[in-house]
Scaffold this motif. Structure first.
Motif, PDB file in Angstrom:
ATOM      1  N   VAL A  69       3.810  -5.548   0.217  1.00 29.09           N
ATOM      2  CA  VAL A  69       4.297  -4.171   0.194  1.00 29.09           C
ATOM      3  C   VAL A  69       3.189  -3.235   0.660  1.00 29.09           C
ATOM      4  CG1 VAL A  69       5.079  -2.289  -1.304  1.00 29.09           C
ATOM      5  CG2 VAL A  69       6.087  -4.565  -1.522  1.00 29.09           C
ATOM      6  N   LYS A  70       1.963  -3.529   0.209  1.00 31.11           N
ATOM      7  CA  LYS A  70       0.831  -2.695   0.636  1.00 31.11           C
ATOM      8  C   LYS A  70       0.640  -2.791   2.152  1.00 31.11           C
ATOM      9  CE  LYS A  70      -4.035  -1.868  -0.149  1.00 31.11           C
ATOM     10  NZ  LYS A  70      -5.248  -2.287  -0.794  1.00 31.11           N
ATOM     11  N   MET A  71       0.766  -4.007   2.699  1.00 27.10           N
ATOM     12  CA  MET A  71       0.636  -4.191   4.139  1.00 27.10           C
ATOM     13  C   MET A  71       1.792  -3.492   4.868  1.00 27.10           C
ATOM     14  SD  MET A  71       0.308  -7.643   6.430  1.00 27.10           S
ATOM     15  CE  MET A  71       2.019  -8.082   6.387  1.00 27.10           C
ATOM     16  N   ALA A  72       2.998  -3.585   4.350  1.00 25.32           N
ATOM     17  CA  ALA A  72       4.153  -2.941   4.973  1.00 25.32           C
ATOM     18  C   ALA A  72       3.994  -1.418   4.925  1.00 25.32           C
ATOM     19  CB  ALA A  72       5.443  -3.373   4.268  1.00 25.32           C
ATOM     20  N   ALA A  73       3.486  -0.912   3.810  1.00 19.73           N
ATOM     21  CA  ALA A  73       3.268   0.529   3.691  1.00 19.73           C
ATOM     22  C   ALA A  73       2.199   0.988   4.684  1.00 19.73           C
ATOM     23  CB  ALA A  73       2.856   0.880   2.264  1.00 19.73           C
ATOM     24  N   GLY A  74       1.172   0.175   4.844  1.00 15.61           N
ATOM     25  CA  GLY A  74       0.120   0.496   5.813  1.00 15.61           C
ATOM     26  C   GLY A  74       0.655   0.504   7.232  1.00 15.61           C
ATOM     27  N   LEU A  75       1.497  -0.495   7.581  1.00  9.90           N
ATOM     28  CA  LEU A  75       2.102  -0.541   8.920  1.00  9.90           C
ATOM     29  C   LEU A  75       3.042   0.647   9.138  1.00  9.90           C
ATOM     30  CD1 LEU A  75       2.824  -4.364   9.306  1.00  9.90           C
ATOM     31  CD2 LEU A  75       1.184  -2.980  10.605  1.00  9.90           C
ATOM     32  N   PHE A  76       3.799   0.986   8.094  1.00 14.13           N
ATOM     33  CA  PHE A  76       4.690   2.143   8.170  1.00 14.13           C
ATOM     34  C   PHE A  76       3.884   3.406   8.460  1.00 14.13           C
ATOM     35  CE2 PHE A  76       6.759   5.651   5.761  1.00 14.13           C
ATOM     36  CZ  PHE A  76       7.868   5.804   6.574  1.00 14.13           C
ATOM     37  N   LEU A  77       2.789   3.573   7.743  1.00 16.29           N
ATOM     38  CA  LEU A  77       1.923   4.730   7.951  1.00 16.29           C
ATOM     39  C   LEU A  77       1.308   4.703   9.344  1.00 16.29           C
ATOM     40  CD1 LEU A  77       0.783   7.266   6.683  1.00 16.29           C
ATOM     41  CD2 LEU A  77      -1.042   5.897   5.685  1.00 16.29           C
ATOM     42  N   LEU A  78       0.891   3.529   9.794  1.00 14.40           N
ATOM     43  CA  LEU A  78       0.319   3.386  11.137  1.00 14.40           C
ATOM     44  C   LEU A  78       1.333   3.787  12.212  1.00 14.40           C
ATOM     45  CD1 LEU A  78      -2.145   2.369  12.811  1.00 14.40           C
ATOM     46  CD2 LEU A  78      -0.993   0.157  12.894  1.00 14.40           C
ATOM     47  N   PHE A  79       2.567   3.333  12.068  1.00 16.97           N
ATOM     48  CA  PHE A  79       3.597   3.710  13.036  1.00 16.97           C
ATOM     49  C   PHE A  79       3.904   5.206  12.981  1.00 16.97           C
ATOM     50  CE2 PHE A  79       4.924  -0.873  12.955  1.00 16.97           C
ATOM     51  CZ  PHE A  79       4.609  -1.135  14.276  1.00 16.97           C
ATOM     52  N   ALA A  80       3.869   5.775  11.780  1.00 16.02           N
ATOM     53  CA  ALA A  80       4.123   7.211  11.649  1.00 16.02           C
ATOM     54  C   ALA A  80       3.042   8.020  12.358  1.00 16.02           C
ATOM     55  CB  ALA A  80       4.202   7.613  10.181  1.00 16.02           C
ATOM     56  N   VAL A  81       1.793   7.540  12.265  1.00 15.89           N
ATOM     57  CA  VAL A  81       0.679   8.255  12.888  1.00 15.89           C
ATOM     58  C   VAL A  81       0.644   8.027  14.393  1.00 15.89           C
ATOM     59  CG1 VAL A  81      -1.850   8.377  13.022  1.00 15.89           C
ATOM     60  CG2 VAL A  81      -0.730   8.270  10.804  1.00 15.89           C
ATOM     61  N   LEU A  82       0.811   6.781  14.820  1.00 18.45           N
ATOM     62  CA  LEU A  82       0.659   6.456  16.244  1.00 18.45           C
ATOM     63  C   LEU A  82       1.956   6.514  17.038  1.00 18.45           C
ATOM     64  CD1 LEU A  82      -1.871   3.486  16.037  1.00 18.45           C
ATOM     65  CD2 LEU A  82      -2.325   5.887  16.523  1.00 18.45           C
ATOM     66  N   GLY A  83       3.102   6.561  16.372  1.00 15.40           N
ATOM     67  CA  GLY A  83       4.390   6.580  17.071  1.00 15.40           C
ATOM     68  C   GLY A  83       4.503   7.706  18.090  1.00 15.40           C
ATOM     69  N   ALA A 141       5.044  10.233   5.263  1.00 16.39           N
ATOM     70  CA  ALA A 141       4.813   8.786   5.336  1.00 16.39           C
ATOM     71  C   ALA A 141       3.677   8.383   4.407  1.00 16.39           C
ATOM     72  CB  ALA A 141       4.506   8.375   6.772  1.00 16.39           C
ATOM     73  N   ALA A 142       2.616   9.161   4.345  1.00 17.26           N
ATOM     74  CA  ALA A 142       1.489   8.847   3.466  1.00 17.26           C
ATOM     75  C   ALA A 142       1.906   8.922   1.999  1.00 17.26           C
ATOM     76  CB  ALA A 142       0.337   9.806   3.741  1.00 17.26           C
ATOM     77  N   ILE A 143       2.686   9.922   1.654  1.00 16.91           N
ATOM     78  CA  ILE A 143       3.144  10.050   0.271  1.00 16.91           C
ATOM     79  C   ILE A 143       4.040   8.872  -0.098  1.00 16.91           C
ATOM     80  CG2 ILE A 143       4.629  11.411  -1.260  1.00 16.91           C
ATOM     81  CD1 ILE A 143       3.508  13.924   0.171  1.00 16.91           C
ATOM     82  N   LEU A 144       4.972   8.526   0.780  1.00 18.36           N
ATOM     83  CA  LEU A 144       5.874   7.402   0.535  1.00 18.36           C
ATOM     84  C   LEU A 144       5.102   6.102   0.411  1.00 18.36           C
ATOM     85  CD1 LEU A 144       8.797   6.509   0.208  1.00 18.36           C
ATOM     86  CD2 LEU A 144       8.909   6.228   2.687  1.00 18.36           C
ATOM     87  N   ALA A 145       4.144   5.871   1.299  1.00 19.65           N
ATOM     88  CA  ALA A 145       3.329   4.650   1.237  1.00 19.65           C
ATOM     89  C   ALA A 145       2.521   4.622  -0.052  1.00 19.65           C
ATOM     90  CB  ALA A 145       2.406   4.572   2.446  1.00 19.65           C
ATOM     91  N   GLY A 146       1.996   5.732  -0.461  1.00 20.82           N
ATOM     92  CA  GLY A 146       1.229   5.799  -1.709  1.00 20.82           C
ATOM     93  C   GLY A 146       2.086   5.529  -2.924  1.00 20.82           C
ATOM     94  N   ILE A 147       3.290   6.071  -2.942  1.00 25.09           N
ATOM     95  CA  ILE A 147       4.193   5.854  -4.078  1.00 25.09           C
ATOM     96  C   ILE A 147       4.583   4.387  -4.173  1.00 25.09           C
ATOM     97  CG2 ILE A 147       6.523   6.332  -4.947  1.00 25.09           C
ATOM     98  CD1 ILE A 147       6.162   9.204  -3.897  1.00 25.09           C
ATOM     99  N   LEU A 148       4.954   3.782  -3.038  1.00 29.78           N
ATOM    100  CA  LEU A 148       5.330   2.365  -3.044  1.00 29.78           C
ATOM    101  C   LEU A 148       4.163   1.485  -3.486  1.00 29.78           C
ATOM    102  CD1 LEU A 148       7.471   2.042   0.216  1.00 29.78           C
ATOM    103  CD2 LEU A 148       8.257   1.891  -2.145  1.00 29.78           C
ATOM    104  N   SER A 149       2.969   1.789  -3.011  1.00 28.52           N
ATOM    105  CA  SER A 149       1.801   0.982  -3.362  1.00 28.52           C
ATOM    106  C   SER A 149       1.431   1.135  -4.831  1.00 28.52           C
ATOM    107  CB  SER A 149       0.605   1.375  -2.505  1.00 28.52           C
ATOM    108  OG  SER A 149       0.849   1.072  -1.158  1.00 28.52           O
TER     109      SER A 149
END
Length: 160
Positions: free
Chosen positions: A35-49, A14-22
């Motif tokens: 996109v940066k906010m969406a990538a951050g939320l995606f990463l947040l859900f991946a960590v806290l899910g 998730a971190a790699i994907l968020a970094g690539i998109l950003s």
């Protein structure tokens, strides 16, 4: 342990994907910020899910499994240590008898058998094969009894 590895892999991906998109978008534009906010939320859900679905009862099961695995590993370690100690005691006792027999110029083969006393391997019996004078045999019998604790009844002499 497998769950932890899966969790780390998911967060890393998730971190790699968020970094690539950003990295492809300009952060100063509205779409880049979204996109940066969406990538951050995606990463947040991946960590806290996985933590959100966490049940304290699972921790008890997990730690019970670790305790069981630890107890099993400790028992295996104790058995290996006991076997290694037995091998050392056996070879040292056999070498000791052969060393003392060399004083009498006796050419012998020695085989020690061990027993467990309070979980500790100790010499129980010995089989000695070879030619030796009656005097040397008597001296070695006494030495084996006194130094190794193997009674004369548990000493088998072959060919002497």
């Amino acid at each position: 342990m497998e769950r932890l590895g899966s969790y780390v892999l998911t967060v890393t991906a998730a971190a790699i994907l968020a970094g690539i998109l950003s990295s492809f978008l300009d952060k100063n534009t509205t779409s880049g910020a979204l996109v940066k906010m969406a990538a951050g939320l995606f990463l947040l859900f991946a960590v806290l899910g996985p933590v959100a679905g966490w049940n304290p009862a699972n921790l008890t099961d997990f730690t019970a499994g670790l305790t069981s695995d630890g107890d099993q590993a400790a028992a295996e370690g104790e058995n290996l240590a006991r076997e290694a100690m037995g091998d050392i005691i056996k070879s040292e006792a056999e070498a000791y008898i052969l060393d003392k027999a060399s004083v009498y110029r006796a050419d012998l083969t020695v085989q020690i058998e061990l027993a467990q006393q309070n979980g500790i391997p100790v010499p129980e019996s010995v089989t000695i094969e070879g030619r030796i004078s009656p005097y040397a045999k008597m001296q070695l019998q006494q030495l084996i009894e006194e130094q190794l604790g193997i009674s004369k009844e548990n000493q088998q002499w072959i060919g002497s």
